[in-house]
Design a protein around this motif. Structure first.
Motif, PDB file in Angstrom:
ATOM      1  N   PHE A  10       0.794  -1.231   0.000  1.00 18.04           N
ATOM      2  CA  PHE A  10       0.000   0.000   0.000  1.00 18.04           C
ATOM      3  C   PHE A  10       0.831   1.290   0.000  1.00 18.04           C
ATOM      4  N   LEU A  11       2.151   1.160   0.008  1.00 18.07           N
ATOM      5  CA  LEU A  11       2.980   2.367  -0.046  1.00 18.07           C
ATOM      6  C   LEU A  11       4.039   2.269  -1.146  1.00 18.07           C
ATOM      7  N   PHE A  12       4.975   1.340  -0.978  1.00 17.03           N
ATOM      8  CA  PHE A  12       6.087   1.246  -1.918  1.00 17.03           C
ATOM      9  C   PHE A  12       5.616   0.949  -3.345  1.00 17.03           C
ATOM     10  N   LEU A  13       4.768  -0.070  -3.498  1.00 16.31           N
ATOM     11  CA  LEU A  13       4.343  -0.477  -4.837  1.00 16.31           C
ATOM     12  C   LEU A  13       3.519   0.597  -5.552  1.00 16.31           C
ATOM     13  N   PRO A  14       2.492   1.184  -4.921  1.00 16.79           N
ATOM     14  CA  PRO A  14       1.737   2.233  -5.628  1.00 16.79           C
ATOM     15  C   PRO A  14       2.600   3.425  -6.037  1.00 16.79           C
ATOM     16  N   ILE A  15       3.508   3.856  -5.163  1.00 19.62           N
ATOM     17  CA  ILE A  15       4.377   4.991  -5.494  1.00 19.62           C
ATOM     18  C   ILE A  15       5.288   4.639  -6.670  1.00 19.62           C
ATOM     19  N   THR A  16       5.834   3.420  -6.646  1.00 19.39           N
ATOM     20  CA  THR A  16       6.727   2.990  -7.725  1.00 19.39           C
ATOM     21  C   THR A  16       5.985   2.891  -9.054  1.00 19.39           C
ATOM     22  N   ILE A  17       4.790   2.302  -9.036  1.00 22.26           N
ATOM     23  CA  ILE A  17       3.999   2.171 -10.268  1.00 22.26           C
ATOM     24  C   ILE A  17       3.633   3.545 -10.816  1.00 22.26           C
ATOM     25  N   LEU A  18       3.176   4.436  -9.954  1.00 19.65           N
ATOM     26  CA  LEU A  18       2.785   5.777 -10.390  1.00 19.65           C
ATOM     27  C   LEU A  18       3.973   6.517 -11.006  1.00 19.65           C
ATOM     28  N   ASN A  29      13.718   2.618 -16.895  1.00 20.13           N
ATOM     29  CA  ASN A  29      14.700   1.730 -16.265  1.00 20.13           C
ATOM     30  C   ASN A  29      15.372   2.407 -15.074  1.00 20.13           C
ATOM     31  N   PHE A  30      15.605   3.701 -15.182  1.00 20.76           N
ATOM     32  CA  PHE A  30      16.209   4.441 -14.072  1.00 20.76           C
ATOM     33  C   PHE A  30      15.286   4.422 -12.849  1.00 20.76           C
ATOM     34  N   VAL A  31      13.987   4.597 -13.082  1.00 24.79           N
ATOM     35  CA  VAL A  31      13.017   4.547 -11.986  1.00 24.79           C
ATOM     36  C   VAL A  31      13.035   3.170 -11.326  1.00 24.79           C
ATOM     37  N   LEU A  32      13.047   2.113 -12.142  1.00 27.32           N
ATOM     38  CA  LEU A  32      13.092   0.757 -11.596  1.00 27.32           C
ATOM     39  C   LEU A  32      14.378   0.517 -10.826  1.00 27.32           C
ATOM     40  N   LEU A  33      15.495   1.024 -11.337  1.00 28.69           N
ATOM     41  CA  LEU A  33      16.778   0.849 -10.664  1.00 28.69           C
ATOM     42  C   LEU A  33      16.767   1.510  -9.292  1.00 28.69           C
ATOM     43  N   ILE A  34      16.322   2.753  -9.217  1.00 28.84           N
ATOM     44  CA  ILE A  34      16.284   3.463  -7.938  1.00 28.84           C
ATOM     45  C   ILE A  34      15.309   2.792  -6.977  1.00 28.84           C
ATOM     46  N   ALA A  35      14.129   2.415  -7.492  1.00 29.42           N
ATOM     47  CA  ALA A  35      13.142   1.736  -6.640  1.00 29.42           C
ATOM     48  C   ALA A  35      13.698   0.423  -6.104  1.00 29.42           C
ATOM     49  N   SER A  36      14.431  -0.294  -6.942  1.00 28.05           N
ATOM     50  CA  SER A  36      14.994  -1.584  -6.530  1.00 28.05           C
ATOM     51  C   SER A  36      16.060  -1.404  -5.459  1.00 28.05           C
ATOM     52  N   LEU A  37      16.882  -0.370  -5.597  1.00 30.80           N
ATOM     53  CA  LEU A  37      17.907  -0.109  -4.581  1.00 30.80           C
ATOM     54  C   LEU A  37      17.262   0.282  -3.259  1.00 30.80           C
ATOM     55  N   ILE A  38      16.192   1.058  -3.314  1.00 31.63           N
ATOM     56  CA  ILE A  38      15.463   1.413  -2.086  1.00 31.63           C
ATOM     57  C   ILE A  38      14.851   0.165  -1.456  1.00 31.63           C
ATOM     58  N   PHE A  39      14.244  -0.675  -2.291  1.00 31.43           N
ATOM     59  CA  PHE A  39      13.633  -1.918  -1.823  1.00 31.43           C
ATOM     60  C   PHE A  39      14.658  -2.792  -1.113  1.00 31.43           C
ATOM     61  N   TYR A  40      15.838  -2.957  -1.730  1.00 30.66           N
ATOM     62  CA  TYR A  40      16.868  -3.811  -1.152  1.00 30.66           C
ATOM     63  C   TYR A  40      17.471  -3.179   0.091  1.00 30.66           C
ATOM     64  N   GLY A  41      17.717  -1.868   0.021  1.00 29.06           N
ATOM     65  CA  GLY A  41      18.352  -1.190   1.133  1.00 29.06           C
ATOM     66  C   GLY A  41      17.443  -0.960   2.320  1.00 29.06           C
ATOM     67  N   TRP A  42      16.137  -1.205   2.151  1.00 24.23           N
ATOM     68  CA  TRP A  42      15.176  -0.988   3.233  1.00 24.23           C
ATOM     69  C   TRP A  42      15.537  -1.796   4.470  1.00 24.23           C
ATOM     70  N   GLY A  43      15.911  -3.052   4.254  1.00 26.26           N
ATOM     71  CA  GLY A  43      16.243  -3.909   5.397  1.00 26.26           C
ATOM     72  C   GLY A  43      17.732  -4.097   5.579  1.00 26.26           C
ATOM     73  N   GLU A  44      18.512  -3.887   4.514  1.00 26.92           N
ATOM     74  CA  GLU A  44      19.959  -4.116   4.578  1.00 26.92           C
ATOM     75  C   GLU A  44      20.703  -2.953   3.933  1.00 26.92           C
ATOM     76  N   PRO A  45      20.707  -1.768   4.541  1.00 24.72           N
ATOM     77  CA  PRO A  45      21.323  -0.600   3.910  1.00 24.72           C
ATOM     78  C   PRO A  45      22.810  -0.767   3.636  1.00 24.72           C
ATOM     79  N   LEU A  46      23.513  -1.539   4.482  1.00 23.97           N
ATOM     80  CA  LEU A  46      24.953  -1.715   4.294  1.00 23.97           C
ATOM     81  C   LEU A  46      25.256  -2.583   3.073  1.00 23.97           C
ATOM     82  N   TYR A  47      24.487  -3.658   2.917  1.00 23.83           N
ATOM     83  CA  TYR A  47      24.779  -4.594   1.836  1.00 23.83           C
ATOM     84  C   TYR A  47      24.388  -4.072   0.457  1.00 23.83           C
ATOM     85  N   ILE A  48      23.729  -2.930   0.421  1.00 25.30           N
ATOM     86  CA  ILE A  48      23.393  -2.346  -0.877  1.00 25.30           C
ATOM     87  C   ILE A  48      24.666  -1.980  -1.629  1.00 25.30           C
ATOM     88  N   PHE A  49      25.735  -1.632  -0.893  1.00 29.70           N
ATOM     89  CA  PHE A  49      27.010  -1.293  -1.532  1.00 29.70           C
ATOM     90  C   PHE A  49      27.662  -2.532  -2.134  1.00 29.70           C
TER      91      PHE A  49
END
Length: 468
Positions: A10-18, A29-49
């Motif tokens: 109800f938050l991440f997906l609707p904002i990303t789709i819009l 593709n840039f939008v998907l890339l940024i959204a994907s990095l946010i998605f991954y970094g949400w729980g593991e901000p360190l491992y995003i690097f």
């Protein structure tokens, strides 16, 4: 962040789709890339690097391999470097502690190892980077010169943390030439809701039963309870993982991608070989293409074919986790696949289908015991209880309670493990147009509503394959 969470739905997906759909084509593709990095970094901000490094490193080595294709020595050296670095990262985070523990045990040493948390999805995105490098080196695919498109392939959040494993060759054209449309988006929503319902309504509920039985001391479990528990886990891991895969495929469709099917009703199989053609299809496809066939497959004689099978199954087990139970689990299935190729498949063809099905399910259920218990002692003792080799009761009041409270759920699980629900929906859509327009959408809305209601108060909501 997981798909079966309120914040995602109800938050991440609707904002990303819009954001995705209002952006021009060259920025999607840039939008998907940024959204994907946010998605991954949400729980593991360190491992995003770590993931960003792996992505950039593989992108650069791919360019170098392509540039020096005429010079085999350089291209081979860069290829080997890329494979070693990517596998090295995976092995360090996933297998380093396992290796040190076994060295300590064998040589009676006391080497201290600080075990790091396993980066979520590292097994999946490592295989994706490797499929790209291997295919570029073998000139099976064109090198990707756009780092945004390449980053989108590696990090795309629908399949990032638990697959399906997407080979670059299967998605290369879609990265820059896909076409989104309302029909595909609607189909994606349907598949996502089905996957969500599988996960929340089926896997989570039967998982509670298995969790209760698993936590009970083995001496207090009746034989029937042991079978109920592991059968419950058999359903849990299927609906958990196939539900995630459905959600990933559905999300992919929402963004114009066609991801490969990862499960095809594996529990209707009539041989172990058939089961592994239907279960985790993307992993089996990866090992077949990048390990089994390069080793010679079945074209170099029977003995070497069987050797290749056991290598693949050893790696399949080890891929799932740094523990001996996963290795034995892989070799266990490698044994049955091999003896089926030697003679058992021909024997099964002459038997009634019922016998073949029972044999297959029995092998699978026992296999899940190996998969679930990391202690081989507990695993062996649990199997002993299942087959009445200990002094446990056959049936007790607890087992009767489990049956009474879960019988309806088991019936639903059995039905949903078959193609029957899908056939009914397809029949309604093809032959009952009015019902299709009114009833089918209402069913999906009801599933979404009930799943959401469960998520509001649900405390048990793991994704089993996140740890692999």
């Amino acid at each position: 962040m997981v798909f079966s969470s309120l914040i995602f739905i109800f938050l991440f997906l609707p904002i990303t789709i819009l954001t995705y759909y209002i952006c021009p084509r060259n920025l999607k593709n840039f939008v998907l890339l940024i959204a994907s990095l946010i998605f991954y970094g949400w729980g593991e901000p360190l491992y995003i690097f770590l993931m960003i490094f792996s992505t950039i490193f593989s992108y650069i080595t791919g360019l170098i391999i392509n540039k020096f294709r005429h010079c085999k020595r350089i291209s081979l050296a860069v290829f080997m470097l890329s494979v070693v670095v990517n596998l090295g990262i995976l092995c360090f985070f996933k297998y380093y502690g396992f290796l040190i523990d076994n060295i300590n045990s064998i040589f009676n040493l006391n080497i201290v190892v600080n075990k790091l948390p396993l980066p979520v999805g590292i097994s999946f995105y490592t295989f994706q980077t490797m499929s790209y490098i291997i295919d570029v080196y073998l000139d099976k695919v064109s090198v990707q010169k756009n780092i945004i498109s390449f980053g989108t392939y590696i990090t795309m959040f629908p399949q990032l943390v638990a697959g399906p494993i997407v080979k670059y060759g299967d998605i290369a054209k879609q990265l820059d030439n896909r076409k989104e449309n309302l029909s595909s988006f609607g189909e994606g929503v349907e598949i996502f809701i089905i996957g969500l319902a599988k996960k929340v309504l089926l896997a989570n509920n039967i998982g509670v039963l298995w969790s209760s039985i698993k936590s009970t001391p083995l001496g207090e479990i009746s034989i029937i309870s042991a079978w109920l528990g592991i059968i419950g886990f058999t359903f849990q891991i299927y609906f958990d993982f196939s539900g995630y895969s459905d959600m990933a495929i559905g999300l992919g469709k929402m963004f114009g991608f066609e991801l490969m099917e990862n499960f095809n009703y594996p529990y209707i199989s009539k041989s172990v070989t058939e089961f592994w053609r239907r279960w985790h299809i993307s992993l089996g496809s990866w090992f077949r293409e990048y390990v089994y066939i390069p080793l010679g497959g079945n074209k170099i004689g029977k003995l070497k074919q069987y050797r290749n099978l056991f290598i693949v199954w050893f790696l399949t087990g080890f891929w799932h986790g740094a523990s001996w139970n996963f290795i034995f689990w892989g070799l266990y299935f490698g044994f049955f696949v091999t003896i089926e190729k030697i003679f058992l498949l021909n024997c099964l063809k002459s038997k009634p289908k019922f016998i073949s099905h029972v044999y297959t399910l029995l092998v699978i259920v026992v296999g899940w015991v190996l998969f679930e218990f990391d202690s081989m002692t507990v695993c062996v003792n649990f199997i002993k209880v299942m087959f009445g080799l200990e002094d446990n009761m056959l049936l007790d009041s607890t087992a009767i309670y489990y049956i009474y409270t879960n019988i309806v759920l088991f019936v639903i699980l059995i039905i949903c493990s078959t193609p029957l629900p899908k056939k009914i929906i397809l029949y309604v859509k093809s032959n009952l147009k009015l019902w299709s327009i009114i009833i089918i959408p209402l069913i999906y809305l009801l599933l979404l509503f009930i799943s959401t209601a469960y998520l509001v108060n649900e405390s048990y909501n793991p994704f089993l394959y996140f740890k692999f």
